[in-house]
Motif scaffolding. Structure first.
Motif, PDB file in Angstrom:
ATOM      1  N   ASN A 233       0.813  -1.223   0.000  1.00 20.53           N
ATOM      2  CA  ASN A 233       0.000   0.000   0.000  1.00 20.53           C
ATOM      3  C   ASN A 233       0.839   1.261   0.000  1.00 20.53           C
ATOM      4  N   ILE A 234       2.120   1.121   0.338  1.00 22.36           N
ATOM      5  CA  ILE A 234       2.991   2.295   0.326  1.00 22.36           C
ATOM      6  C   ILE A 234       3.155   2.816  -1.099  1.00 22.36           C
ATOM      7  N   LEU A 235       2.993   1.948  -2.097  1.00 18.73           N
ATOM      8  CA  LEU A 235       3.138   2.362  -3.492  1.00 18.73           C
ATOM      9  C   LEU A 235       2.202   3.520  -3.839  1.00 18.73           C
ATOM     10  N   TRP A 236       0.972   3.493  -3.313  1.00 18.18           N
ATOM     11  CA  TRP A 236       0.045   4.604  -3.573  1.00 18.18           C
ATOM     12  C   TRP A 236      -0.111   5.507  -2.355  1.00 18.18           C
ATOM     13  N   SER A 237       0.096   4.938  -1.150  1.00 18.36           N
ATOM     14  CA  SER A 237      -0.074   5.733   0.063  1.00 18.36           C
ATOM     15  C   SER A 237       1.005   6.801   0.199  1.00 18.36           C
ATOM     16  N   ALA A 238       2.264   6.431  -0.115  1.00 14.80           N
ATOM     17  CA  ALA A 238       3.354   7.402   0.010  1.00 14.80           C
ATOM     18  C   ALA A 238       3.149   8.604  -0.916  1.00 14.80           C
ATOM     19  N   PRO A 239       2.847   8.396  -2.204  1.00 18.25           N
ATOM     20  CA  PRO A 239       2.554   9.568  -3.053  1.00 18.25           C
ATOM     21  C   PRO A 239       1.356  10.379  -2.556  1.00 18.25           C
ATOM     22  N   LEU A 240       0.338   9.669  -2.031  1.00 22.41           N
ATOM     23  CA  LEU A 240      -0.832  10.374  -1.501  1.00 22.41           C
ATOM     24  C   LEU A 240      -0.439  11.260  -0.326  1.00 22.41           C
ATOM     25  N   GLN A 241       0.375  10.711   0.596  1.00 27.90           N
ATOM     26  CA  GLN A 241       0.811  11.494   1.753  1.00 27.90           C
ATOM     27  C   GLN A 241       1.676  12.672   1.310  1.00 27.90           C
ATOM     28  N   ILE A 242       2.559  12.429   0.330  1.00 27.86           N
ATOM     29  CA  ILE A 242       3.408  13.516  -0.170  1.00 27.86           C
ATOM     30  C   ILE A 242       2.537  14.613  -0.788  1.00 27.86           C
ATOM     31  N   LEU A 375       4.439  18.178   9.608  1.00 30.60           N
ATOM     32  CA  LEU A 375       4.117  17.547   8.333  1.00 30.60           C
ATOM     33  C   LEU A 375       5.299  16.743   7.793  1.00 30.60           C
ATOM     34  N   PHE A 376       6.502  17.275   7.938  1.00 30.58           N
ATOM     35  CA  PHE A 376       7.647  16.538   7.432  1.00 30.58           C
ATOM     36  C   PHE A 376       8.059  15.389   8.348  1.00 30.58           C
ATOM     37  N   ASN A 377       7.715  15.443   9.619  1.00 26.37           N
ATOM     38  CA  ASN A 377       7.909  14.262  10.481  1.00 26.37           C
ATOM     39  C   ASN A 377       7.034  13.107  10.029  1.00 26.37           C
ATOM     40  N   ILE A 378       5.814  13.454   9.564  1.00 24.96           N
ATOM     41  CA  ILE A 378       4.928  12.418   9.030  1.00 24.96           C
ATOM     42  C   ILE A 378       5.515  11.832   7.750  1.00 24.96           C
ATOM     43  N   LEU A 379       6.185  12.695   6.964  1.00 25.88           N
ATOM     44  CA  LEU A 379       6.694  12.267   5.666  1.00 25.88           C
ATOM     45  C   LEU A 379       7.964  11.432   5.741  1.00 25.88           C
ATOM     46  N   ARG A 380       8.625  11.376   6.884  1.00 27.11           N
ATOM     47  CA  ARG A 380       9.891  10.646   6.985  1.00 27.11           C
ATOM     48  C   ARG A 380       9.735   9.191   6.536  1.00 27.11           C
ATOM     49  N   LEU A 381       8.715   8.515   7.066  1.00 24.51           N
ATOM     50  CA  LEU A 381       8.546   7.086   6.781  1.00 24.51           C
ATOM     51  C   LEU A 381       8.213   6.821   5.310  1.00 24.51           C
ATOM     52  N   PRO A 382       7.212   7.471   4.722  1.00 25.66           N
ATOM     53  CA  PRO A 382       6.935   7.189   3.297  1.00 25.66           C
ATOM     54  C   PRO A 382       8.089   7.564   2.380  1.00 25.66           C
ATOM     55  N   LEU A 383       8.824   8.628   2.715  1.00 29.90           N
ATOM     56  CA  LEU A 383       9.954   9.007   1.875  1.00 29.90           C
ATOM     57  C   LEU A 383      11.030   7.928   1.860  1.00 29.90           C
ATOM     58  N   PHE A 384      11.203   7.240   2.992  1.00 26.69           N
ATOM     59  CA  PHE A 384      12.206   6.184   3.058  1.00 26.69           C
ATOM     60  C   PHE A 384      11.689   4.871   2.486  1.00 26.69           C
ATOM     61  N   ASP A 385      10.399   4.580   2.743  1.00 27.75           N
ATOM     62  CA  ASP A 385       9.852   3.277   2.340  1.00 27.75           C
ATOM     63  C   ASP A 385       9.554   3.185   0.857  1.00 27.75           C
ATOM     64  N   LEU A 386       9.193   4.300   0.228  1.00 25.24           N
ATOM     65  CA  LEU A 386       8.765   4.259  -1.169  1.00 25.24           C
ATOM     66  C   LEU A 386       9.823   3.658  -2.093  1.00 25.24           C
ATOM     67  N   PRO A 387      11.070   4.135  -2.080  1.00 31.42           N
ATOM     68  CA  PRO A 387      12.068   3.515  -2.967  1.00 31.42           C
ATOM     69  C   PRO A 387      12.346   2.061  -2.631  1.00 31.42           C
ATOM     70  N   THR A 388      12.282   1.720  -1.334  1.00 26.67           N
ATOM     71  CA  THR A 388      12.512   0.330  -0.927  1.00 26.67           C
ATOM     72  C   THR A 388      11.428  -0.582  -1.479  1.00 26.67           C
ATOM     73  N   VAL A 389      10.169  -0.117  -1.410  1.00 25.02           N
ATOM     74  CA  VAL A 389       9.055  -0.927  -1.899  1.00 25.02           C
ATOM     75  C   VAL A 389       9.113  -1.033  -3.420  1.00 25.02           C
ATOM     76  N   ILE A 390       9.456   0.052  -4.094  1.00 21.31           N
ATOM     77  CA  ILE A 390       9.598  -0.001  -5.556  1.00 21.31           C
ATOM     78  C   ILE A 390      10.648  -1.042  -5.939  1.00 21.31           C
ATOM     79  N   SER A 391      11.765  -1.037  -5.207  1.00 20.14           N
ATOM     80  CA  SER A 391      12.816  -2.028  -5.460  1.00 20.14           C
ATOM     81  C   SER A 391      12.306  -3.442  -5.212  1.00 20.14           C
ATOM     82  N   ALA A 392      11.522  -3.626  -4.126  1.00 20.14           N
ATOM     83  CA  ALA A 392      10.976  -4.949  -3.808  1.00 20.14           C
ATOM     84  C   ALA A 392      10.029  -5.425  -4.896  1.00 20.14           C
ATOM     85  N   VAL A 393       9.228  -4.509  -5.445  1.00 19.27           N
ATOM     86  CA  VAL A 393       8.307  -4.868  -6.528  1.00 19.27           C
ATOM     87  C   VAL A 393       9.087  -5.344  -7.744  1.00 19.27           C
ATOM     88  N   VAL A 394      10.160  -4.615  -8.071  1.00 21.22           N
ATOM     89  CA  VAL A 394      10.999  -5.006  -9.205  1.00 21.22           C
ATOM     90  C   VAL A 394      11.585  -6.396  -8.980  1.00 21.22           C
TER      91      VAL A 394
END
Length: 1254
Positions: A233-242, A375-394
């Motif tokens: 869900n981070i694939l769409w949740s992270a962009p949504l949060q950003i 707001l940027f404290n909230i963004l810390r986790l999705p900013l870090f997880d998004l590239p990791t999840v993209i890599s995992a999908v690949v």
């Protein structure tokens, strides 16, 4: 009166209904609260604190979540996917485009789409609530700036903030609960499908993967898919949060927020590339598991030949390469950690800088700064997880083909009405890329016939049976069979279960018929010697019974099945002549239990041919001759010569295998029912391997990093406070530039500390992983052989895979996160208490509650995780056992029963995993609730402070309070993670604490030319397998002469194999001594002893690799010596016909060679070891009689100057010995020349008469 009564009745009825509705509403509300707070699990948490939890204490799964429901639904979708693809291929046949294979991910989506959408909705709701908190905080800061507002507005904001964070907590826990459950169900579905397809894969397909690699697919790829589902869900949740953050920030800072977005756009792709590179390559892990699995399977051969250091070196080299990749990935982590920490800083710096440039009159106020920070404290986790999840999908998409590979099912055989088995112009091969193994077969076998298949080693006898079973690739023609099949393989396959369960094999127990089968298969005498009769637990791979017993159990299993067709791959080669006659008469022959069944028997025992209905002579994969015994006798001279050779040898056939019952394998749940805390010494040992210097430097850098982070926030706070007091524009510019420069400098310092900390962590982790793996591998190699007999291979491999993975990848992460969270929590509390001293009154009781919850949770969580870990090993062991016996399982048609067993094991693991999920949610709800209370009281105290506190301080307090909820939750969770994952360190160190065998090399080393005479002397020797068992050898005393040929005979259980084990010190002495050429062997190292002895074992063990490596793993011999040894073993012509000759790749277990060829390779291996003492353990049991005669001649010639000890499984092999040693119940009862022993009319004389030699 009546109306009054009716009115009264309805009045009371109405009150009753209203009371019932109210009670029902209250009950529903309480149930809802209990459900959302996971109150129902509290009973298990309390019980786990009081006593060790057992499997029965855990909550069961809902039927819809169990493997019995999940696996069939997913398999149905998979089949539907296959049919859809076939239809598409059919209608697009004219197109040249390559047909697409069925998509695993598509089938998973069709199966779990509703659940995945439900989880996504929870995630949306939780994300929206997460962004409401900073907006409420902004209103509270504005409230504090405007002192004219009513005080009730402040209280209202505090209450609303509390309600929002509570709602967010509950929704987030529901999301995480169902998300983890969905991921577990997806893993269950994938594992179930993999098992089913592995059970049905064709033999040629299986050759592309070793057992270790398939097991790795089974555990690694399914786990990878599960991990991806958790974060999907981070694939769409992270962009949504950003996006939501950018919109909210635009309202605060205007277009300047685009500068921060530009930094994100620049940094996130770079971080994604780094995350992709961070994926540790699994190829080396596969190689390590494959080699380790083979080493453990053939550990006795390694010990007998003293080859442990050679293979230990090979594993260490693979591990070294794996760690180098891990280390390079660790250095890339430095950049990843830098971006994780510095993205908020870089975004803040860019945003503030552009904000000031756009308008020099722009001033940072408290509500802008702290809203921005939140707001940027909230963004810390999705900013870090998004590239990791993209890599995992690949990664999952790239590896998806490995699971889709199991799409290929073997062809099912058709039924034939006229014949039981029929081949018509049929040719077969093991792999389509290779030449045919069987050519142009035209065979018709009538129902009820007894057919013998004979031929030389490697001619293709066993391949004919494999073709009937459908295990080979058919190139042309047809093969058909009628009825059910039972199969007895040449290498008996035994399950790790009770003896009775091995024979009944899932069928209904019919006592009378079962007793008849035991008697017919000559197992009744063995049952009398077993400690628990037919209820005796058989160890993994049948390690605690002899080869002959394994073969008879395998035959009994086939007989009990009541099949129509029996395929028997030389089952009589592992039994002595009188047992062989008994089996033929009572089971296989015309008066046996199978007399009305179709029997196809591969055999080297040509004396039984007159009693067969049809004989097939196989040569080079073709039927050279076919007919009845009389037909072949009348028209074939070659057949007559073959019978004459057999007649001379068969007279002396007598197999007497000794055995010992070792304890049944370790029960997986036995150890976990002991309640004990993870020893702190385990963590200390890890830190010691990590390096104390690295450890203290890590703590120092993280402390500095947190201090700098607090300094940044305090600097911003003072900046906004001073900005309100500045009125002159020039003064504001000077202040702004000064503050911005210092803020940037603090960010650079923080970045440096992050890089330095990651570098230290990488080096320490690398050192710890290298040290612990080396210690465990070295310890395993030094363990006595009895350890491997009593512990499943899957359990040992689990230490090198899962436990080492935790040490390599996870444990240091948990440790680092725990230190970071601890410092973060302490810093947060100090900041809030410094601004609001009364806050300490709230912190003290909450800290007490925190530690109470932690204490109860850890006690129960540890037990639940142990249960989950223990329930995982049986899945791997069962899967490995299935792969080794897949031909037998398929032949018996028991695939569905084994699939059901697999689902039972998966479901047990799923129950434990589910309880672990719920226990984590139970903890999270309570910790987040306490954190929410902290937020509420921080806001409440800020309102109560009124004019005594400015808006800047209020913003700082509330932003830190919102952050502490997550930090405290992480802190307790990571404390639990450290303790539960430290179990892996305990398990690794557990092997280092087990008693080892004697040292390989001692200071007291024998001379290099020892032994030069080959005189072996036993002096009052006694030995036992375990301290609690009786003596296996008692007062054994004898001495050989130099270069003497000794035969060792005795009935089953006499102690023949024990004598050999004692000579090699596989079993250590209980008394007496063994002297070889004047040296007591107990005074020298094991490798000095074993390296100077030679043995040709009965069970041929080969390892995957080249033929040259199998012949000479130590690389001590030249190519000429290798060819000479192969010629002496009559393998030279065969090896020269191979494309790569000596570099021919041997598959795992030597499966691409026949059993006879494997035995001849072992003989060649022995010829290359030039030693003075040779032990023969019937090296020619699996070869034809002509080859047997040539091999015996070779042994007599090449080992003429050696002392030879021959364990007699066939009496004719020892009749030409100079003396015969006769054992009975572990004692020597006769020791003389064969002629004298025959004249003495003792036990040996009786055995010779039984064998028909005299």
């Amino acid at each position: 009166m009546q109306n009054k009564c009716e009115i009264t009745f309805f009045f009371w009825r109405g009150r009753t209904l209203a009371a019932h509705s109210l009670a029902h509403f209250c009950f529903q509300s309480l149930f809802c609260c209990a459900y959302l707070s996971f109150l129902f699990l509290s009973s298990i948490i309390i019980l786990g604190y009081k006593k060790p939890l057992e499997r029965e204490d855990l909550f069961e799964l809902n039927d819809s979540d169990s493997s019995y429901n999940v696996c069939p639904i997913f398999e149905k979708q998979w089949r539907k996917n296959i049919l859809t693809n076939k239809k598409k291929q059919k209608f697009s046949f004219h197109k040249e485009s390559k047909a697409k294979k069925p998509s695993l991910l598509h089938a998973l989506w069709n199966t779990f789409n509703f659940s995945l959408i439900q989880v996504a909705l929870f995630k949306v709701f939780a994300d929206i609530l997460a962004f409401i908190s900073p907006l409420i905080m902004k209103q509270m800061i504005l409230f504090c700036e405007n002192h004219h507002d009513l005080v009730w507005n402040g209280y209202g904001y505090a209450v609303v903030l509390f309600i929002v964070v509570i709602l967010q907590t509950l929704v987030l826990q529901l999301y995480q609960r169902f998300n983890m459950l969905n991921s577990a169900k997806i893993k269950t579905a994938v594992i179930g499908l993999l098992y089913k397809k592995a059970l049905n894969l064709s033999n040629s397909s299986r050759k592309k993967f070793s057992t270790g690699e398939i097991i790795n697919l089974f555990s690694r790829d399914a786990q990878q898919l599960m991990d991806l589902t958790v974060n999907l869900n981070i694939l769409w949740s992270a962009p949504l949060q950003i996006l939501m953050a950018i919109v909210l920030l635009w309202q605060e800072l205007g277009p300047s927020v685009l500068a921060g977005v530009a930094v994100l756009v620049l940094v996130i792709p770079i971080n994604a590339l780094v995350a992709n590179r961070l994926k540790i390559q699994t190829k080396n892990k596969d190689q390590q598991i494959k080699l380790l699995n083979e080493v453990l399977q053939g550990i006795k051969i390694l010990k007998l030949y003293a080859w442990e250091p050679s293979y230990q070196k090979k594993i260490t080299e693979i591990r070294k390469h794996e760690l180098e990749i891990q280390k390079s990935g660790g250095y890339l982590t430095v950049f990843s950690m830098l971006t994780l920490t510095c993205i908020p800083f870089l975004v803040s710096l860019a945003t503030f800088g552009v904000y000031f440039l756009l308008d020099e009159g722009n001033i940072l106020t408290a509500n802008k700064v702290f809203t921005f920070m939140s707001l940027f404290n909230i963004l810390r986790l999705p900013l870090f997880d998004l590239p990791t999840v993209i890599s995992a999908v690949v990664q999952v998409l790239l590896h998806n083909f490995e699971i889709n590979y199991f799409y290929n099912f073997p062809l099912f055989l058709l039924l034939l009405l006229d014949y039981a088995i029929e081949f018509t112009d049929a040719s077969f091969t093991w792999e389509k890329s290779q030449p045919p193994t069987l050519n142009d077969l035209n065979i018709k076998i009538p129902e009820g016939a007894l057919v013998a298949i004979i031929g030389q080693v490697g001619s293709g006898k066993s391949s004919v049976l494999s073709a009937i079973l459908g295990e080979m690739e058919k190139l042309k023609g047809t093969v058909q069979r009628k009825g059910s099949v039972a199969y007895v393989s040449q290498q008996a396959w035994i399950q790790n279960s009770k003896l009775q369960e091995n024979i009944v094999f899932g069928s209904v127990l019919q006592k009378q018929y079962y007793e008849r089968v035991l008697e017919a298969c000559a197992l009744l005498p063995d049952l009398e010697q077993f400690p628990n009769g037919d209820q005796t637990e058989i160890g993994e791979r049948g390690v605690n019974i002899s080869g002959g017993q394994k073969q008879r159990v395998s035959l009994a299993r086939a007989v009990y099945s009541g099949a129509d067709i029996y395929l028997l791959d030389d089952p009589l080669s592992a039994v002595d002549v009188h047992v062989g006659k008994h089996l033929f008469e009572k089971v296989i022959g015309s008066s046996g239990l199978l007399k009305n069944k179709t029997r196809v028997l591969v055999t080297h025992n040509l004396t039984i041919l007159p009693q067969t209905d049809l004989i097939l002579v196989i040569e080079s994969g073709k039927v050279a001759q076919m007919g009845t015994y009389q037909e072949l006798l009348s028209k074939s001279k070659d057949f007559i010569n073959l019978l004459q050779i057999s007649s001379a040898q068969e007279k002396g056939k007598d197999i007497m295998k000794s055995y010992h019952i070792v304890p049944s394998i370790c029960l997986f749940f036995q150890s976990i029912n002991q309640k004990f805390c993870v020893k702190f010494s385990s963590i200390v040992k890890y830190l010691q391997a990590f390096g104390w210097l690295w450890m203290w430097l890590c703590v120092a850098t993280y402390l500095g990093q947190n201090l700098v982070s607090i300094g940044q926030n305090l600097w911003l706070s003072t900046w906004t406070k001073e900005a309100k007091q500045v009125k002159d524009t020039m003064e504001w510019k000077q202040l702004r530039n000064h503050k911005l420069n210092v803020y940037g400098l603090l960010g650079l310092i923080q970045g440096f500390l992050v890089c330095f900390g990651a570098y230290i962590l990488t080096n320490g982790t690398f050192a710890a992983s290298k040290t612990l793996h080396h210690q465990m591998l070295d310890s395993v190699m030094h363990l006595p052989f009895q350890f491997f007999e009593t512990n499943p291979i899957g359990q040992i491999i689990n230490r090198f895979t899962k436990d080492m993975f935790i040490i390599d990848v996870r444990f240091h992460y948990y440790l680092r996160t725990w230190v970071n969270c601890t410092l973060d929590v302490l810093g947060t509390i100090l900041v809030i208490v410094g601004a609001l001293p009364l806050f300490i009154l709230v912190v003290i009781p909450l800290v007490f509650i925190y530690f109470t919850i932690q204490r109860y949770y850890i006690a129960s969580s540890r037990q639940i995780r142990r249960l989950a870990g223990a329930s995982r090993s049986p899945i791997i062991s069962h899967f490995g056992e299935t792969l080794s016996g897949v031909s037998t399982i398929r032949a018996f048609g028991h695939q569905q029963r084994f699939i059901s067993q697999n689902r039972d094991l998966i479901n047990e693991n799923l129950v434990c995993f589910y309880n672990n999920i719920i226990s984590n949610r139970w903890l999270s709800v309570r910790l987040k609730f306490l954190g929410d209370i902290l937020v509420f009281f921080a806001a409440l105290l800020a309102v109560l402070a009124g004019d005594a506190m400015d808006s800047t301080t209020v913003g700082l307090i509330i932003s830190y309070a919102l952050n502490i909820t997550q930090s405290l939750n992480f802190w307790v969770r990571k404390t639990c993670e450290i303790e539960t994952n430290a179990i892996s360190i305990e398990r690794v160190f557990e092997y280092t604490n087990i008693k080892k065998e004697a040292p390989w090399i001692k200071s007291n080393r024998p001379p290099s030319h020892w032994p030069d005479k080959g005189i072996v002397e036993f002096v009052n020797y006694e030995a036992r397998y375990r301290p609690d068992l009786g003596l296996a050898l008692q007062n054994v005393t004898f001495q050989t002469h130099s270069e003497e040929k000794i035969g060792i005979v005795g009935r089953t259980g006499a102690g023949k194999s024990t004598l050999t084990n004692c000579l090699f010190r596989i079993v250590e002495k209980s008394g007496g001594k063994i002297i070889i050429d004047g040296i007591d062997i107990s005074t020298i190292g094991l490798h000095d002893l074993r390296g100077k002895l030679n043995i040709i074992p009965q069970d041929p063990v080969l390892f995957s690799g080249t033929l040259q490596m199998n012949l000479d793993p130590l690389e001590n011999c030249s190519d000429n010596e290798l060819w000479e040894a192969l010629e002496l073993c009559h393998l030279k012509d065969f090896v020269q016909s191979l494309p790569k000759r000596l570099l021919h790749e041997i598959s795992e277990g030597g499966e691409n060679l026949s059993a006879g060829q494997r035995q001849l390779v072992c003989l060649a291996r022995a010829l290359l070891r030039k030693t003075k003492i040779l032990v023969l353990d019937e090296p020619t049991a699996s070869v034809d009689y002509e080859t047997d005669n040539l091999v015996q001649t070779t042994i007599q010639k090449e080992f003429a100057d050696c002392t030879i000890l021959t364990i007699a499984h066939r009496l004719h092999t020892v009749m030409d010995s100079e003396r015969i040693l006769v054992l009975d119940s572990g004692r020597i009862i006769e020791f003389e020349t064969p002629q004298n022993l025959i004249r003495q009319k003792g036990l040996f004389s009786e055995m010779v008469k039984e064998a028909g030699i005299i």
